[in-house]
Scaffold this active site. Sequence first.
Site, PDB file in Angstrom:
ATOM      1  N   ASP A  89     -16.475  -4.739 -24.033  1.00 18.21           N
ATOM      2  CA  ASP A  89     -15.510  -5.213 -23.041  1.00 18.21           C
ATOM      3  C   ASP A  89     -16.251  -5.833 -21.861  1.00 18.21           C
ATOM      4  O   ASP A  89     -17.443  -5.583 -21.662  1.00 18.21           O
ATOM      5  CB  ASP A  89     -14.580  -4.083 -22.558  1.00 18.21           C
ATOM      6  CG  ASP A  89     -15.311  -2.963 -21.840  1.00 18.21           C
ATOM      7  OD1 ASP A  89     -16.475  -2.648 -22.219  1.00 18.21           O
ATOM      8  OD2 ASP A  89     -14.751  -2.391 -20.880  1.00 18.21           O
ATOM      9  N   ASP A 120     -23.683  -8.456 -19.535  1.00 22.78           N
ATOM     10  CA  ASP A 120     -23.005  -7.141 -19.411  1.00 22.78           C
ATOM     11  C   ASP A 120     -21.779  -7.096 -20.283  1.00 22.78           C
ATOM     12  O   ASP A 120     -20.696  -7.409 -19.836  1.00 22.78           O
ATOM     13  CB  ASP A 120     -22.655  -6.927 -17.925  1.00 22.78           C
ATOM     14  CG  ASP A 120     -22.142  -5.526 -17.652  1.00 22.78           C
ATOM     15  OD1 ASP A 120     -22.254  -4.653 -18.520  1.00 22.78           O
ATOM     16  OD2 ASP A 120     -21.603  -5.309 -16.546  1.00 22.78           O
ATOM     17  N   GLU A 154     -15.712   0.412 -21.134  1.00 23.92           N
ATOM     18  CA  GLU A 154     -16.713   0.792 -20.136  1.00 23.92           C
ATOM     19  C   GLU A 154     -16.335   0.262 -18.762  1.00 23.92           C
ATOM     20  O   GLU A 154     -16.579   0.906 -17.750  1.00 23.92           O
ATOM     21  CB  GLU A 154     -18.097   0.272 -20.552  1.00 23.92           C
ATOM     22  CG  GLU A 154     -19.249   1.023 -19.910  1.00 23.92           C
ATOM     23  CD  GLU A 154     -19.673   0.481 -18.551  1.00 23.92           C
ATOM     24  OE1 GLU A 154     -20.384   1.183 -17.830  1.00 23.92           O
ATOM     25  OE2 GLU A 154     -19.282  -0.662 -18.193  1.00 23.92           O
ATOM     26  N   HIS A 214       8.807  -3.797  14.549  1.00 21.68           N
ATOM     27  CA  HIS A 214       8.446  -4.835  15.511  1.00 21.68           C
ATOM     28  C   HIS A 214       7.361  -4.248  16.416  1.00 21.68           C
ATOM     29  O   HIS A 214       7.555  -3.177  17.015  1.00 21.68           O
ATOM     30  CB  HIS A 214       9.692  -5.217  16.325  1.00 21.68           C
ATOM     31  CG  HIS A 214       9.472  -6.413  17.195  1.00 21.68           C
ATOM     32  ND1 HIS A 214       8.659  -6.397  18.299  1.00 21.68           N
ATOM     33  CD2 HIS A 214       9.978  -7.678  17.118  1.00 21.68           C
ATOM     34  CE1 HIS A 214       8.666  -7.591  18.874  1.00 21.68           C
ATOM     35  NE2 HIS A 214       9.465  -8.396  18.165  1.00 21.68           N
ATOM     36  N   THR A 316       4.419 -10.396  14.272  1.00 21.84           N
ATOM     37  CA  THR A 316       4.137  -9.251  15.134  1.00 21.84           C
ATOM     38  C   THR A 316       4.722  -7.991  14.512  1.00 21.84           C
ATOM     39  O   THR A 316       5.767  -7.506  14.896  1.00 21.84           O
ATOM     40  CB  THR A 316       4.742  -9.492  16.525  1.00 21.84           C
ATOM     41  OG1 THR A 316       6.097  -9.919  16.365  1.00 21.84           O
ATOM     42  CG2 THR A 316       3.944 -10.538  17.285  1.00 21.84           C
ATOM     43  N   ARG A 329     -21.377   6.203  -4.528  1.00 22.05           N
ATOM     44  CA  ARG A 329     -22.366   6.252  -5.603  1.00 22.05           C
ATOM     45  C   ARG A 329     -23.128   7.552  -5.411  1.00 22.05           C
ATOM     46  O   ARG A 329     -23.500   7.904  -4.285  1.00 22.05           O
ATOM     47  CB  ARG A 329     -23.333   5.074  -5.521  1.00 22.05           C
ATOM     48  CG  ARG A 329     -22.723   3.736  -5.852  1.00 22.05           C
ATOM     49  CD  ARG A 329     -22.512   3.522  -7.350  1.00 22.05           C
ATOM     50  NE  ARG A 329     -21.686   2.339  -7.570  1.00 22.05           N
ATOM     51  CZ  ARG A 329     -21.432   1.812  -8.761  1.00 22.05           C
ATOM     52  NH1 ARG A 329     -21.914   2.373  -9.861  1.00 22.05           N
ATOM     53  NH2 ARG A 329     -20.670   0.748  -8.881  1.00 22.05           N
TER      54      ARG A 329
HETATM   55  N1  BES Z   1     -24.013  -2.347 -17.055  1.00 23.22           N
HETATM   56  C1  BES Z   1     -23.339  -1.821 -15.907  1.00 23.22           C
HETATM   57  C2  BES Z   1     -24.176  -0.785 -15.185  1.00 23.22           C
HETATM   58  C3  BES Z   1     -25.292  -1.393 -14.409  1.00 23.22           C
HETATM   59  C4  BES Z   1     -25.014  -2.079 -13.251  1.00 23.22           C
HETATM   60  C5  BES Z   1     -26.584  -1.311 -14.826  1.00 23.22           C
HETATM   61  C6  BES Z   1     -26.007  -2.675 -12.525  1.00 23.22           C
HETATM   62  C7  BES Z   1     -27.580  -1.911 -14.121  1.00 23.22           C
HETATM   63  C8  BES Z   1     -27.311  -2.597 -12.973  1.00 23.22           C
HETATM   64  C9  BES Z   1     -22.018  -1.228 -16.338  1.00 23.22           C
HETATM   65  O1  BES Z   1     -21.329  -2.060 -17.229  1.00 23.22           O
HETATM   66  C10 BES Z   1     -21.116  -1.061 -15.135  1.00 23.22           C
HETATM   67  O2  BES Z   1     -20.688  -2.046 -14.604  1.00 23.22           O
HETATM   68  N2  BES Z   1     -20.837   0.171 -14.765  1.00 23.22           N
HETATM   69  C11 BES Z   1     -19.870   0.454 -13.765  1.00 23.22           C
HETATM   70  C12 BES Z   1     -19.298   1.803 -14.093  1.00 23.22           C
HETATM   71  C13 BES Z   1     -18.132   2.200 -13.271  1.00 23.22           C
HETATM   72  C14 BES Z   1     -16.961   1.271 -13.460  1.00 23.22           C
HETATM   73  C15 BES Z   1     -17.740   3.608 -13.609  1.00 23.22           C
HETATM   74  C16 BES Z   1     -20.511   0.451 -12.393  1.00 23.22           C
HETATM   75  O3  BES Z   1     -21.693   0.799 -12.244  1.00 23.22           O
HETATM   76  O4  BES Z   1     -19.829   0.051 -11.451  1.00 23.22           O
HETATM   77 MN    MN Z   2     -22.546  -2.721 -18.715  1.00 20.97          MN
HETATM   78 MN    MN Z   3     -20.431  -3.697 -15.990  1.00 24.35          MN
END
Ligand code: BES
Ligand code: MN
Ligand code: MN
Length: 458
Positions: A89, A120, A154, A214, A316, A329
Site C-alpha cells: 500500500d 515506500d 502499513e 458573534h 467575526t 514519536r
Molecule cells: N517506510 C516507512 C517508515 C520509515 C520512514 C522508514 C522514514 C525510514 C524513514 C513506513 O512506511 C511509514 O511511513 N511508517 C509510518 C508508520 C505510522 C503510520 C504508524 C510512519 O513512520 O509514520
Molecule cells: Mn514503508
Molecule cells: Mn510510509
Amino acid sequence: MDNVANYLEKNNEKLLKELFDFLRIPSISSEKEHKEDVKSAANWIIRNFQEIVFDKVQLIETEGHPLVYAEWNGAGKDAKTVLVYGHYDVQPVDPIELWESSPFEPFIKDGKIVARGSADDKGQLFTHLKAAEFYLKSEGKLPVNLKFIIEGEEEASESHIDEFIEQNPELLKSDVVVISDTEWFYYGMPSICYGLRGISYFELEVTGPNRDLHSGSFGGAVDNPIQVLAWIINQMKDKYGRIAIPGFYDDVLELTEMERENFNKLPFDLTEYKADLGVKEVNGEMGFSTLERIWARPTFDVNGIKGGYIGAGQKTVLPSKASAKFSFRLVPNQKSEDIAKKVSKFIQMVAPPTVKINLKVMSGANPVLVDPNGPAIKSCITSLEKAFGKEVVFMREGGSIPVVETFTKVLHAPVVLMGLGLPNDNIHSPNESFSVDNFFGGIKASAYFLKEFSNNIK
Ligand code: BES
Ligand code: MN
Ligand code: MN
C-alpha cells in the site's frame, strides 16, 4: 552465483517494466475510493509470485485490506528459512499539484524512478521478489526456504497483520525476518538500520459554546476553543524542547557515549541540511544533536489543526469547536499504551473547565532496537558490501514500522532492516522516487543475502 549481475543486465527492461506496472496501481490504503485498487495490487503480486513459481501463493482476506503470503520450501528441512516483509500500500498523493507528472505514471528522471510508492515500499519490496526469481529461473532453486508476508495496511490507521502473525506463528516460523523499508544515510552509502522510533497518535476535539457565536457580542466573555486548543498544545513542550507531560521520559533509554560517538562519525552536514529544508535554524530538545533528536529522542508534533473561519474575507466568529491531530514519536523503552495514558491524564489536568474535551487515541506502535551484532546482520553487511562495493554504515531511523515489534515478539527471530531508500526519495511527499541503482543493487544484495545467510551456523 555472480550470474546475478548477468541476469540483471539481460532482464533490465523486463524488471523495470514490471516494477512500473506495479507502481501504476494506486493502492492508497487510507482512501476508501481505492479499496479495489489496493486489492488489485495484492492480486498483481500474487500473479508475479506465480510467474516466479512459488509453491504456495495466497491472498489472505482480513477485515481491512488483504495480506499476501507466498513460500518456496524446496531447500529442505535442514536449510535456513528467511521471511521477507514489505507493504504494497502507498500514501495518498496530495498535494497533487506539486507533482511533476501523474503519481501513478512512473518515469525515470536523473537516475530515479518517480512515482508514489516507488521507494515506500513497492520498489524496495520488489527487489526481494526479483532476487528469488533470479535463483528460480537461472538455477532452479533457492539456497534457503523463503517466505513472504506482504501487507496492504502499513500506511493506514488500522492494520490486521499483527493479529495474523500472532495467530500463525508456525506458518511464519523463520530464522530471520528481512525488511527493506528504511533509508540509507546518503547516496552511495549502504546502510543498515538498527533502531526505529515508535508512535502514539491522537485526535483532540475541544468544544466551547454550543454554537458559533458573534465575536463582538460574546468575545471576551466565553473561552474560544481554538485558543484553548492552542494553549493545551503549548503546554505539551517546555522552552527547552522537552515534553512536559509527567512521567513521559520515565522509560527513555539514554544514549551511550559510544552510540553518540558513532552518530557523530557519520558525515552529517548541518548547513546542507538547513539549506535543503529551507530553514534558517534547526530546533529541538536542548543538549542533543540533530541526528540524536531524530533517532534517539522522543518528540511531539501537531499533524493538523482545524477550526473557525478560513474562507475569503473576514468573519467575526467565535467558533464552537476546534480540533487537532497530533502524535509523539517514541524511543526505546517507551510503550505507546503507557504514553497514551499519560497524555490523556495530562490533557484532563490542563484543560480548563470552560470547554469539553474529547481525546481519541488513534493508533500506537512501540519503538524497536535490533541487535546490530547478530549473525543475520553479518550476512547483511557482506551482501550489501558485495552488491554496492562500498562499506556499510549503521544508523537508526526516526520513522516507524509497527509490525517489527510483533515479529520480534512472536517469531523470536532477528529482524534485519536492509533498507534501500535514500534521504531525498520524498517518501510521503510529492515526486516520490527510488534510485535505479538501488533497485538493481538491491536485487543483487537480496540474492547475496540469501546465499550468505544459508551458510550461517544455525
Ligand atoms: N517506510 C516507512 C517508515 C520509515 C520512514 C522508514 C522514514 C525510514 C524513514 C513506513 O512506511 C511509514 O511511513 N511508517 C509510518 C508508520 C505510522 C503510520 C504508524 C510512519 O513512520 O509514520
Ligand atoms: Mn514503508
Ligand atoms: Mn510510509
